[in-house]
Design an enzyme around this catalytic site. Structure first.
Site, PDB file in Angstrom:
ATOM      1  N   ASN A   1      32.808   3.722 -49.957  1.00 43.76           N
ATOM      2  CA  ASN A   1      33.150   4.045 -51.350  1.00 43.76           C
ATOM      3  C   ASN A   1      32.065   4.909 -52.025  1.00 43.76           C
ATOM      4  O   ASN A   1      31.011   4.393 -51.856  1.00 43.76           O
ATOM      5  CB  ASN A   1      33.420   2.676 -52.283  1.00 43.76           C
ATOM      6  CG  ASN A   1      34.160   2.827 -53.441  1.00 43.76           C
ATOM      7  OD1 ASN A   1      34.581   4.129 -53.860  1.00 43.76           O
ATOM      8  ND2 ASN A   1      34.311   1.761 -54.001  1.00 43.76           N
TER       9      ASN A   1
ATOM     10  N   HIS B   1      42.471 -11.882 -57.229  1.00 44.32           N
ATOM     11  CA  HIS B   1      41.532 -11.685 -58.360  1.00 44.32           C
ATOM     12  C   HIS B   1      41.984 -12.190 -59.860  1.00 44.32           C
ATOM     13  O   HIS B   1      43.226 -11.682 -60.001  1.00 44.32           O
ATOM     14  CB  HIS B   1      40.929 -10.362 -58.534  1.00 44.32           C
ATOM     15  CG  HIS B   1      40.169  -9.784 -57.144  1.00 44.32           C
ATOM     16  ND1 HIS B   1      39.594  -8.720 -57.080  1.00 44.32           N
ATOM     17  CD2 HIS B   1      39.528 -10.554 -56.453  1.00 44.32           C
ATOM     18  CE1 HIS B   1      39.068  -8.397 -56.067  1.00 44.32           C
ATOM     19  NE2 HIS B   1      38.953  -9.326 -55.330  1.00 44.32           N
TER      20      HIS B   1
ATOM     21  N   ARG C   1      39.410 -15.760 -57.286  1.00 36.68           N
ATOM     22  CA  ARG C   1      38.068 -15.248 -57.840  1.00 36.68           C
ATOM     23  C   ARG C   1      38.172 -15.120 -59.518  1.00 36.68           C
ATOM     24  O   ARG C   1      39.236 -14.070 -59.946  1.00 36.68           O
ATOM     25  CB  ARG C   1      37.500 -13.972 -57.161  1.00 36.68           C
ATOM     26  CG  ARG C   1      36.141 -13.685 -57.530  1.00 36.68           C
ATOM     27  CD  ARG C   1      35.739 -12.403 -57.029  1.00 36.68           C
ATOM     28  NE  ARG C   1      36.297 -11.072 -57.939  1.00 36.68           N
ATOM     29  CZ  ARG C   1      36.015  -9.797 -57.846  1.00 36.68           C
ATOM     30  NH1 ARG C   1      35.140  -9.360 -56.955  1.00 36.68           N
ATOM     31  NH2 ARG C   1      36.426  -9.059 -58.660  1.00 36.68           N
TER      32      ARG C   1
ATOM     33  N   TYR D   1      30.726  -5.284 -63.904  1.00 39.65           N
ATOM     34  CA  TYR D   1      31.555  -5.463 -62.732  1.00 39.65           C
ATOM     35  C   TYR D   1      32.774  -6.484 -62.816  1.00 39.65           C
ATOM     36  O   TYR D   1      32.432  -7.495 -63.285  1.00 39.65           O
ATOM     37  CB  TYR D   1      30.464  -5.849 -61.849  1.00 39.65           C
ATOM     38  CG  TYR D   1      31.359  -6.305 -60.354  1.00 39.65           C
ATOM     39  CD1 TYR D   1      32.015  -5.352 -59.859  1.00 39.65           C
ATOM     40  CD2 TYR D   1      31.911  -7.710 -59.979  1.00 39.65           C
ATOM     41  CE1 TYR D   1      32.647  -5.625 -58.643  1.00 39.65           C
ATOM     42  CE2 TYR D   1      32.544  -7.884 -59.032  1.00 39.65           C
ATOM     43  CZ  TYR D   1      32.994  -7.126 -58.329  1.00 39.65           C
ATOM     44  OH  TYR D   1      33.774  -7.070 -57.091  1.00 39.65           O
TER      45      TYR D   1
ATOM     46  N   ASP E   1      31.806 -13.790 -58.553  1.00 42.79           N
ATOM     47  CA  ASP E   1      30.963 -12.819 -57.951  1.00 42.79           C
ATOM     48  C   ASP E   1      30.005 -12.261 -58.820  1.00 42.79           C
ATOM     49  O   ASP E   1      30.385 -11.835 -59.892  1.00 42.79           O
ATOM     50  CB  ASP E   1      31.847 -11.728 -57.377  1.00 42.79           C
ATOM     51  CG  ASP E   1      31.288 -10.741 -56.752  1.00 42.79           C
ATOM     52  OD1 ASP E   1      29.898 -10.818 -56.633  1.00 42.79           O
ATOM     53  OD2 ASP E   1      31.562  -9.693 -56.003  1.00 42.79           O
TER      54      ASP E   1
ATOM     55  N   HIS F   1      27.639 -10.355 -58.040  1.00 39.35           N
ATOM     56  CA  HIS F   1      27.247  -8.869 -57.854  1.00 39.35           C
ATOM     57  C   HIS F   1      25.690  -8.638 -58.051  1.00 39.35           C
ATOM     58  O   HIS F   1      25.407  -7.601 -58.737  1.00 39.35           O
ATOM     59  CB  HIS F   1      28.250  -8.115 -58.783  1.00 39.35           C
ATOM     60  CG  HIS F   1      28.829  -7.098 -57.908  1.00 39.35           C
ATOM     61  ND1 HIS F   1      28.436  -5.649 -57.929  1.00 39.35           N
ATOM     62  CD2 HIS F   1      29.916  -6.953 -56.981  1.00 39.35           C
ATOM     63  CE1 HIS F   1      28.977  -4.946 -57.036  1.00 39.35           C
ATOM     64  NE2 HIS F   1      29.976  -5.751 -56.652  1.00 39.35           N
TER      65      HIS F   1
ATOM     66  N   GLU G   1      29.247 -15.701 -55.108  1.00 32.69           N
ATOM     67  CA  GLU G   1      29.076 -14.739 -54.190  1.00 32.69           C
ATOM     68  C   GLU G   1      27.999 -13.639 -54.564  1.00 32.69           C
ATOM     69  O   GLU G   1      27.735 -13.450 -55.866  1.00 32.69           O
ATOM     70  CB  GLU G   1      30.207 -13.742 -54.017  1.00 32.69           C
ATOM     71  CG  GLU G   1      30.167 -12.750 -53.435  1.00 32.69           C
ATOM     72  CD  GLU G   1      31.440 -11.525 -53.406  1.00 32.69           C
ATOM     73  OE1 GLU G   1      32.454 -11.912 -53.765  1.00 32.69           O
ATOM     74  OE2 GLU G   1      31.279 -10.420 -53.026  1.00 32.69           O
TER      75      GLU G   1
ATOM     76  N   GLU H   1      28.901  -8.546 -48.141  1.00 33.73           N
ATOM     77  CA  GLU H   1      30.009  -7.593 -48.225  1.00 33.73           C
ATOM     78  C   GLU H   1      29.257  -5.993 -47.723  1.00 33.73           C
ATOM     79  O   GLU H   1      29.741  -5.192 -47.338  1.00 33.73           O
ATOM     80  CB  GLU H   1      30.761  -7.290 -49.563  1.00 33.73           C
ATOM     81  CG  GLU H   1      29.958  -6.918 -50.704  1.00 33.73           C
ATOM     82  CD  GLU H   1      30.831  -7.051 -51.795  1.00 33.73           C
ATOM     83  OE1 GLU H   1      31.428  -7.910 -51.934  1.00 33.73           O
ATOM     84  OE2 GLU H   1      30.307  -6.090 -52.939  1.00 33.73           O
TER      85      GLU H   1
ATOM     86  N   ARG I   1      30.361 -12.467 -45.824  1.00 28.74           N
ATOM     87  CA  ARG I   1      31.397 -11.383 -46.384  1.00 28.74           C
ATOM     88  C   ARG I   1      31.524 -10.223 -45.592  1.00 28.74           C
ATOM     89  O   ARG I   1      32.020  -9.090 -45.976  1.00 28.74           O
ATOM     90  CB  ARG I   1      31.101 -11.146 -47.806  1.00 28.74           C
ATOM     91  CG  ARG I   1      30.648 -12.279 -48.678  1.00 28.74           C
ATOM     92  CD  ARG I   1      32.145 -12.523 -49.339  1.00 28.74           C
ATOM     93  NE  ARG I   1      32.442 -11.387 -50.258  1.00 28.74           N
ATOM     94  CZ  ARG I   1      33.485 -10.985 -50.117  1.00 28.74           C
ATOM     95  NH1 ARG I   1      34.561 -11.273 -49.456  1.00 28.74           N
ATOM     96  NH2 ARG I   1      33.838  -9.860 -51.025  1.00 28.74           N
TER      97      ARG I   1
ATOM     98  N   HIS J   1      35.145  -9.151 -46.950  1.00 31.59           N
ATOM     99  CA  HIS J   1      35.382  -8.395 -47.877  1.00 31.59           C
ATOM    100  C   HIS J   1      36.711  -7.646 -47.928  1.00 31.59           C
ATOM    101  O   HIS J   1      37.061  -7.239 -46.613  1.00 31.59           O
ATOM    102  CB  HIS J   1      34.145  -7.317 -47.780  1.00 31.59           C
ATOM    103  CG  HIS J   1      34.078  -6.340 -48.964  1.00 31.59           C
ATOM    104  ND1 HIS J   1      33.627  -5.183 -48.735  1.00 31.59           N
ATOM    105  CD2 HIS J   1      34.301  -6.517 -50.204  1.00 31.59           C
ATOM    106  CE1 HIS J   1      33.758  -4.515 -50.033  1.00 31.59           C
ATOM    107  NE2 HIS J   1      34.139  -5.267 -50.757  1.00 31.59           N
TER     108      HIS J   1
ATOM    109  N   ASP K   1      39.068  -0.680 -51.955  1.00 32.63           N
ATOM    110  CA  ASP K   1      38.482   0.497 -51.368  1.00 32.63           C
ATOM    111  C   ASP K   1      38.192   0.586 -49.951  1.00 32.63           C
ATOM    112  O   ASP K   1      37.633   1.209 -49.189  1.00 32.63           O
ATOM    113  CB  ASP K   1      37.074   0.886 -52.096  1.00 32.63           C
ATOM    114  CG  ASP K   1      35.792  -0.209 -52.195  1.00 32.63           C
ATOM    115  OD1 ASP K   1      36.280  -1.300 -52.849  1.00 32.63           O
ATOM    116  OD2 ASP K   1      35.044  -0.444 -51.310  1.00 32.63           O
TER     117      ASP K   1
ATOM    118  N   GLU L   1      39.323 -12.133 -48.727  1.00 33.22           N
ATOM    119  CA  GLU L   1      39.606 -11.443 -49.777  1.00 33.22           C
ATOM    120  C   GLU L   1      40.820 -10.294 -49.843  1.00 33.22           C
ATOM    121  O   GLU L   1      40.933  -9.877 -48.886  1.00 33.22           O
ATOM    122  CB  GLU L   1      38.453 -10.513 -50.436  1.00 33.22           C
ATOM    123  CG  GLU L   1      38.606 -10.002 -51.628  1.00 33.22           C
ATOM    124  CD  GLU L   1      37.298  -9.218 -52.163  1.00 33.22           C
ATOM    125  OE1 GLU L   1      36.593  -8.831 -51.379  1.00 33.22           O
ATOM    126  OE2 GLU L   1      37.147  -9.090 -53.591  1.00 33.22           O
TER     127      GLU L   1
ATOM    128  N   TRP M   1      23.935  -2.663 -59.667  1.00 34.66           N
ATOM    129  CA  TRP M   1      25.588  -2.730 -59.727  1.00 34.66           C
ATOM    130  C   TRP M   1      26.234  -3.933 -59.134  1.00 34.66           C
ATOM    131  O   TRP M   1      26.121  -4.008 -57.964  1.00 34.66           O
ATOM    132  CB  TRP M   1      26.036  -1.515 -59.924  1.00 34.66           C
ATOM    133  CG  TRP M   1      27.420  -1.710 -60.408  1.00 34.66           C
ATOM    134  CD1 TRP M   1      27.821  -1.657 -61.670  1.00 34.66           C
ATOM    135  CD2 TRP M   1      28.736  -1.901 -59.513  1.00 34.66           C
ATOM    136  NE1 TRP M   1      29.424  -1.782 -61.809  1.00 34.66           N
ATOM    137  CE2 TRP M   1      29.945  -1.874 -60.648  1.00 34.66           C
ATOM    138  CE3 TRP M   1      28.979  -1.864 -58.284  1.00 34.66           C
ATOM    139  CZ2 TRP M   1      30.890  -2.169 -60.089  1.00 34.66           C
ATOM    140  CZ3 TRP M   1      30.360  -1.964 -57.859  1.00 34.66           C
ATOM    141  CH2 TRP M   1      31.347  -2.123 -58.817  1.00 34.66           C
TER     142      TRP M   1
END
Ligand code: KDG
Ligand code: MG
Length: 401
Positions: free
Chosen positions: A37, A122, A147, A159, A209, A211, A235, A261, A282, A311, A315, A338, A401
């Site tokens: 991605n 999600h 999640r 995020y 998550d 992130h 996560e 991930e 992940r 993961h 994407d 996921e 991010w």
């Protein structure tokens, strides 16, 4: 089964996907996902300029030999571009082998050890009430695991909370999420999960998550406060490359930890697993070098009671979801998968046998991976440059991010 043709197809039915299509001399072909991605064309060039010429004339049955040749033969090993490229080839070869032998990939992996694999979906919202509604909607659709992500008061964009459906990676330059505040996030997140638990009761599996935004001390504090809400996992509590950080988080909380991930090799996982610092990995078939390498990661983790929860963001193309479905019913220490729903256009470009019903994923019985790419349709969705968002603190400092 000599390999006669290797093609790289880049298509953007809502977002960009890179697909490897390998054809052998008898006309059997297989497909693999090589999407990275925001850096898609780097992998596409790696494949078409450097890998495809090496594959022509090799015996497509030699999945492991080809994997080792591409991995060791490059000298510049590992890394997201290399490993996504190898993954694309690897998936395509498993697909070919299944088709050639007339059996699904899960059969080649040793057969089933479960009938279907539980997925998590999600729930995202800009408010706590909205998040609760989203979780309840998912539960009413039969999902057992959700999640939960929610916008933190005082932070406008972050995020996991799309600005509008389908806008997470818009065309053009990266969207800047301004004003991240770990402090505001830490104050808010326990309240979010208190609200959700109160509304849905003790049974549903809840995930979250972080992130990569937190320091180890902050993540330890958060994990400890979330213990009473019994998350299935927290996560990416800290940066994935900060492995010692997981040791610190682990000392401060019993909330289960998931990571990986962005991992692309067994060496990324080895220390975390051996030290007992994480509960779930992940890593995916796409970013961790294909089904062949993911198998080794899972086998390494198994005796440490670390399980896989791969993961599966949107994407990763439906080809990776096919690989996840076959892998997930054949490998014992897969705990969950996921599942982020692809756009209708994506599902039409990539017709597939796998399906999710009432929160469980099954791969189907078609030979190979049971997934294809409709090249004519794919050609109607040309590549569109896009980036993941980037994050900034209130004063403009670049953040994770
Ligand atoms: O391309 C990056 C996304 O796949 C990632 O941000 C999604 O964190 C993610 C997740 O858990 O699905
Ligand atoms: Mg994640």
């Amino acid at each position: 089964m000599k390999i006669e043709d290797v093609r790289v197809i880049v298509t953007s039915p809502g977002r960009n996907y890179v697909t490897v299509k390998i054809e052998t001399e008898d006309g059997t072909y297989g497909v693999g996902d090589a999407t990275l991605n925001g850096r898609e064309l780097a992998v596409a060039a790696y494949l078409s300029e450097h890998v495809a010429p090496l594959l022509i004339g090799r015996d497509g049955r030699d999945i492991e030999g080809i994997w080792q040749y591409l991995y060791r033969g490059a000298y510049w090993r590992r890394g997201p571009v290399t490993m996504a490229a190898i993954a694309g080839v690897d998936m395509a070869l498993w697909d070919i082998k299944g088709k050639a032998l007339g059996t699904p990939v899960w059969d080649l992996l040793g057969g089933r050890c479960r009938q279907a694999l539980r997925v998590y979906t999600h729930a995202s919202s800009r408010t706590v009430d909205g998040a609760i509604n989203e979780v309840q909607r998912a539960l009413s659709e039969g999902y057992e695991a959700v999640r939960v992500q929610c916008l933190v008061p005082g932070i406008d964009e972050m995020y996991g909370v799309p600005r509008a459906p389908g806008t997470s990676e818009p065309e053009g330059l990266p969207f800047v999420e301004q004003g991240w505040s770990s402090d505001a996030y830490l104050r808010f997140t326990p309240r979010l999960f208190a609200g959700v638990r109160e509304a849905v009761g003790p049974e549903p599996l809840l995930l979250h998550d972080a992130h990569h935004r937190l320091t180890p001390a902050e993540a330890g504090w958060l994990g400890h406060r979330l213990e009473e809400f019994r998350l299935f996992w927290l996560e990416d509590a800290v940066l994935e490359e900060l492995q010692d950080g997981y040791g610190i988080v682990r000392q401060h909380t019993t909330t289960p930890l998931a990571v990986g991930e962005v991992f692309n090799s067994i060496y990324d996982c080895e220390r975390l697993v051996r030290k007992g610092w994480v509960d779930y990995l992940r890593a995916s078939a796409l970013h961790a070098g294909g089904i062949s390498h993911l198998r080794k990661i899972a086998a390494f983790a198994e005796p440490y009671h670390v399980r896989m929860g791969c993961h599966g963001a949107a994407d990763l193309s439906p080809i990776t979801m096919a690989a996840a479905a076959h892998f997930g019913i054949a490998v014992h220490n897969v705990a969950i998968q996921e599942y982020a729903i692809h756009s209708d256009d994506t599902n039409t470009v990539f017709p597939h046998e796998w399906s999710v019903q009432r929160g469980y994923l099954t791969p189907g019985d078609a030979p190979g991976l049971g997934v294809d790419i409709n090249e004519e349709l794919a050609a109607g969705f040309p590549y569109a440059r896009g980036y993941l968002p980037v994050s900034q603190l209130r004063d403009g400092t670049a953040w994770n991010w």
